[in-house]
Write a protein that holds these residues in place. Structure first.
Motif: not given
Length: 352
Positions: A244-245, A254-255, A262-264, A269-271
């Motif tokens: 991803e990054f 991210w890890e 957190l939900t999907e 949203s965080l991604k």
């Protein structure tokens, strides 16, 4: 009679004004400063001890990128300390947890930049620009990291760009090890002090501080183990198509997020937010590179003795330094906010 009564009232008003002004002057912490010192010289920070660290760093002639990083760290420390003073004034932080954390963070900064009074065993040339150069013989002061890195370089699984990305991850992990060692050293010193405590009340307070520090150590060690496992996996398998990054700090966040509750929808949203943050990190890195190049050019021009040319280059260098510091602070503040955001969403709940 009216005259003397008026004089009496005037005297009281003057006294109240003087007392109010004096109280206002001394109600603030002595450690806080205004924008200028007593000689009307501009100061960088509103807290005296942070200015002392900054001035010492300048006298030590830290490398430009290193100096820029220190400035950002001190700005974050300043923000947190000023915020804590407001909280303390409101009667909060009774257990001293926030104060202990601030002191620990300050000690980390001192040790990180070789200003804790101990011999600095790190390389003097610590500008991170060399992180981009893949060289034989690069070491990370850790046998396990060195072994993994040498295996990655000779595996043939990585392109030049991927190898540079991986090297940044290795350096980031090395920094985490250094920070862990600093905190562990701080805990050891606190335990020595704890042994000499006589007052039971003082003992309870120090016990609480020690508990917090041990919890911090435990969390950092968990992060180190997870980080090393990631490096080991990438070294053996290479970067997958689903990577991803690229930036280590973003990868780490991210890890952390994927291990949280957190939900999907929240992860998606965080991604997106992390993608914006990664752009900010890359932009900051670009300015750091430009800052170092500008510094090298300035030194070259100064050696030639061309005053006019030197002045122009110095102005450009100062402007870049200011921009790098500003971006560094914003980037680190964003990092701090993201870390807190992920942690508050149950990161530690399913790891305890």
């Amino acid at each position: 009679m009216n005259f003397w009564y008026c004089m009496y009232l005037l005297t009281i008003l003057i006294s109240l004004f003087v007392i109010g002004a004096t109280a206002g002057k001394y109600s603030k912490e002595i450690n806080e400063q205004k924008a200028s010192d007593k000689n009307n010289n501009q100061v960088e920070f509103r807290i005296a001890k942070l200015n002392q660290v900054w001035e010492k760093a300048i006298r030590m002639q830290l490398a430009p990128v290193r100096l820029s990083e220190l400035h950002s760290d001190l700005k974050i420390q300043e923000k947190d300390e000023l915020q804590w003073k407001k909280i303390k004034a409101e009667g909060l932080d009774e257990d001293g947890e926030r104060e202990a954390k601030l002191r620990r963070n300050f000690n980390i900064i001192l040790a990180k930049y070789g200003m804790d009074g101990k011999k600095d065993t790190r390389a003097l040339d610590s500008n991170r620009l060399k992180d981009h150069d893949v060289k034989d013989g690069d070491t990370f002061d850790d046998p396990r990291l060195d072994k993994l890195w040498n295996k990655a370089k000779t595996s043939g699984k990585f392109s030049d760009e991927e190898l540079q990305t991986l090297q940044r991850e290795f350096h980031h992990h090395k920094d985490k090890i250094n920070e862990y060692n600093i905190v562990m050293d701080t805990v050891s010193r606190t335990e020595e002090i704890h042994k000499n405590v006589i007052s039971p009340l003082e003992g309870d307070m120090k016990e609480h501080v020690l508990h917090q520090k041990h919890a911090d150590l435990k969390q950092r060690m968990r992060g180190l183990n997870q980080g090393f496992e990631r490096l080991r996996k990438i070294t053996h398998e290479g970067y997958g198509a689903d990577s991803e990054f690229k930036e280590p700090r973003v990868i780490e966040l991210w890890e952390m997020a994927k291990r949280s509750n957190l939900t999907e929808v929240e992860l998606d949203s965080l991604k997106e937010e992390l993608r914006h943050f990664e752009t900010k990190v890359e932009k900051h890195q670009h300015y750091q590179e430009q800052l170092e190049l500008s510094h090298q050019k300035l030194k070259h021009v100064e050696a030639l003795g061309d005053k006019e040319h030197t002045m122009r280059n110095k102005e450009k260098y100062n402007a870049l330094a200011e921009k790098a510091r500003e971006m560094g602070y914003k980037m680190k503040k964003h990092l701090q906010d993201l870390t807190n955001k992920i942690s508050q969403n149950g990161l530690q709940h399913n790891e305890l």
